[in-house]
Design an enzyme around this catalytic site. Sequence first.
Site, PDB file in Angstrom:
ATOM      1  N   LYS A 278     -16.681  25.267   2.933  1.00  0.00           N
ATOM      2  CA  LYS A 278     -15.824  24.698   1.882  1.00  0.00           C
ATOM      3  C   LYS A 278     -16.524  23.805   0.877  1.00  0.00           C
ATOM      4  CE  LYS A 278     -11.526  23.812   2.299  1.00  0.00           C
ATOM      5  NZ  LYS A 278     -10.442  22.895   2.595  1.00  0.00           N
ATOM      6  N   GLU A 285      -9.032  15.585  -7.421  1.00  0.00           N
ATOM      7  CA  GLU A 285      -7.887  15.050  -6.667  1.00  0.00           C
ATOM      8  C   GLU A 285      -7.778  13.533  -6.841  1.00  0.00           C
ATOM      9  OE1 GLU A 285      -7.430  17.025  -2.555  1.00  0.00           O
ATOM     10  OE2 GLU A 285      -9.443  17.539  -3.205  1.00  0.00           O
TER      11      GLU A 285
END
Length: 475
Positions: A278, A285
Amino acid sequence: MSTFLWSADEDLPDVVKFFTYSIDKDKELFYYDILGGIAHTLALYKGGIISQDETRAIIGGLYKLKDRKDIDFSKYEDIHTAVEVELTNLIGEPAKKLHTARSRNDQVALDERLYIRDKLKDYLILIRDIIKAFLDLATISLDIVVPGFTHLQPAQPILISHHLLAYVEMLKRDFSRFCSLYPRLNECPLGSGALAGLDFPYDRFLVSELLRFNNPTSNSMDTVSDRDYLMEYIFNMLILSTHMSRFGEEIVIWSNPLFGFVRISPGYTTGSSMMPQKRNPDIAELIRGSVGEYLGYLDTLVVMMKGLALTYNRDLQMDKKVIFDASHSFLILLKVFKGLLENVEFDRERIKENLKDEFLLATDLADFLVNRGIPFRSAHHIVRNVVFYCQEHNKSFSQLSKDEWERFHEEFLALPDNFFSFENSVNRRDTYGGTARNQVEYQILLNRKWLEESQSQVEMVASVSIEELVSGIKF
Ligand code: ARG
């Protein structure tokens, strides 16, 4: 020498000192307190309130003090006390005249305005940089067509550059909001005293000019209790942060592999502690999440101001934590946002591969009928039936036969071959401010002009350093 300006406070219980002291926050105003002190000393001298020797001693002492790195601030109540006591330790007797014709009430009002003025300039520069980064990205992406959304559902095709320019508009409004705060901010509080003005021949216009303010404030009572400009300052941050949070959210969505619109360079994504494959859009964010912080700051200031009887009240001290924390966070936010923007890259192939949904052209189809004399409401109904039919038979518009088209309306037989091109759809939206390529190119041009012109607004924000102020002194 004692660290107190008056002996009565020496006996305060420690818990009370802890509760009332602001030094751990307002030591950040050290530089500005000295800057203001020098200008104030000059005004005292020009008014014949202190002698030339005293003026020299005080200004010389303050000038030296500014470079002291070893001051133990923790023993002082606040920065104003710290500067005055440290100056007294350094130059002795003349320092005791520095606080003539001055209260900490007008002093803190001054320091904060000087501090915010410098920050404002930094922000304006960075907002322009971000606008430029958006324009650069929009310019190199003019060939990219994507689905535009309403309700996050595919709506109509648009140029990604058009989408990016929407943020340019938001940021220009942010820029102008910060600029419009400037004249309200750039007024000089010195000479207001504790609340009522001064009984000394103190030239408020002179001190205002020395510190490059536009003018002195007009009402001494308002001056020592006004924090409107701080609420505006934070409010402007809050609105800008909402804009950034929207872009942050879009980056999160666009970088999801199911979307695959953008790739973010490794420096602006982070790895997962458990899942080796990932890369997470944490930066986007956190940008998205920052709004709450500014809302919290604004909340604190507004509640602090509400119902305060004139004039100065100690509640006002609570603005310090807010404005310093907010100013630091905001500078980082702008810098990181700019960095993120410079580190995203659109995945042209992937976007093109996935741009298949011809239902994005349903409005074009309705508009086609309208142009052939059919009322829009009827056209909408007809095209909706075509969409239902296609969904039922698992077909796209361009897979329908002439017979099928004719069943819905004979005018459809006149559809040109290239009608279902997404590029053509985009270029049909040729109204000013629309997504047609030539309109988007025109807006890029206008915005580049805006960039040039707005430079002068950054330069308009005054600033003065201790060096400049001192080097201008003539006896
Ligand atoms: N630390 C105070 C503040 O930030 C400075 C002004 C104090 N004035 C007073 N009258 N106690 O507001």
